[in-house]
Design an enzyme around this catalytic site. Structure first.
Site, short mmCIF file in Angstrom:
data_model
loop_
_atom_site.label_atom_id
_atom_site.label_comp_id
_atom_site.label_asym_id
_atom_site.label_seq_id
_atom_site.Cartn_x
_atom_site.Cartn_y
_atom_site.Cartn_z
N GLY A 74 58.13 104.88 -21.39
CA GLY A 74 59.56 105.10 -21.63
C GLY A 74 60.43 103.88 -21.38
CG ASN A 108 53.72 113.81 -23.52
OD1 ASN A 108 54.18 114.96 -23.47
ND2 ASN A 108 53.74 112.99 -22.47
CE LYS A 111 56.92 111.26 -22.17
NZ LYS A 111 57.16 110.06 -21.41
CG HIS A 117 52.34 112.27 -18.21
ND1 HIS A 117 53.47 111.71 -17.67
CD2 HIS A 117 52.20 111.76 -19.45
CE1 HIS A 117 53.99 110.88 -18.57
NE2 HIS A 117 53.24 110.89 -19.65
CD GLU A 156 50.52 107.77 -20.94
OE1 GLU A 156 51.11 107.67 -22.01
OE2 GLU A 156 50.78 108.67 -20.12
CB SER A 181 56.77 101.42 -24.72
OG SER A 181 57.59 101.83 -23.66
P1 PGA Z 1 56.49 106.80 -24.20
O1 PGA Z 1 55.73 107.88 -23.33
O2 PGA Z 1 55.69 106.61 -25.46
O3 PGA Z 1 57.84 107.38 -24.45
O4 PGA Z 1 56.53 105.53 -23.39
C1 PGA Z 1 54.33 107.91 -23.26
C2 PGA Z 1 53.88 109.03 -22.35
O5 PGA Z 1 54.57 109.33 -21.37
O6 PGA Z 1 52.84 109.65 -22.57
#
Ligand code: PGA
Length: 236
Positions: A163, A7, A9, A85, A157, A199
């Protein structure tokens, strides 16, 4: 084989996404879904991996400026779409009404919803993570028949892990993933795939891979660095 979903973003600008595509040129992955920002979907149309979208409009078509519909996504070769999400739930107040509409339109267009759920840190400190997850699933699932539900992939998640560089322990992840699978089995008679997200990176993937119940990963930041993403894919 675990499913790997990247993903991306809003991390990448055009030059970076071009580099990303270049680095994947000679690789073919049947278990990898790349989810770029909407403007790059057309650039990524390829057989090397599957294509996903970060969101979809609640509108079917027509006068809805700025939206991207499920029909348009389908025409671009999109096979999967994130729904709910946590960044959309918190920044855009997405509620079960919208999430239900999105899943309905996606399934009408044969796009598989990756339905994201997860508790906040506050929920966890109140010991209400299972209650929150149960509500997030039931408030949307109740509206659909088995034919729609059986296509859905769940992404668990924890909001506090997205993040932040913080991941739950393997036993915490396993407990939640098993809880989700059993809940869906009991309430809807289905065995759905459950991904973990939050993460995930090239350093923790080996440890995370020890969790058997997890069917794959939803990866944000670490899916934007081609080398790191390739390392993750190759360890799965
Ligand atoms: P991240 O994001 O791996 O940067 O923590 C995961 C997500 O938001 O799907």
């Amino acid at each position: 084989m675990k499913l790997i979903v990247g993903n991306q973003k809003t991390y990448l600008e055009k030059r970076k996404i071009t580099e990303f595509i270049e680095s994947f040129k000679n690789e073919k992955f049947k278990n990898v879904i790349i989810i770029p920002s909407f403007p790059y979907l057309g650039m990524l149309e390829t057989d090397d991996f599957m294509l996903g979208s970060q969101d979809v409009s609640i509108f079917e078509s027509g006068n809805v400026t700025g939206e991207v519909t499920a029909t348009q996504l389908k025409s671009l070769g999109v096979k999967y779409s994130l729904v709910g999400h946590s960044e959309r739930r918190s920044n855009f107040n997405e509620n079960e009404f919208e999430l239900t509409k999105k899943i309905g339109l996606l399934s009408k267009n044969n796009i598989i919803p990756i339905f994201c759920i997860g508790e906040t840190l506050e929920d966890r400190s109140n010991d209400s993570e299972e209650e929150v997850i149960t509500m997030q699933i039931n408030e949307v699932f109740e509206d659909f028949d088995k034919e729609v539900l059986e296509k859905i992939i769940i992404a668990y998640e924890p909001v506090w892990s997205i993040g932040t560089g913080i991941t739950p322990s393997n036993s915490e992840i396993e407990k939640m993933v098993i809880y989700i699978k059993e809940l869906i089995k009991t309430n809807y008679g289905l065995d759905l795939k459950v991904l973990y997200g939050g993460s995930v990176n090239a350093n923790n993937i080996v440890e995370l891979n020890k969790i058997e119940s997890v069917d794959g990963y939803l990866i944000g930041k670490s899916s934007t660095d081609p080398q790191e993403f390739l390392n993750i894919i190759k360890s799965c």
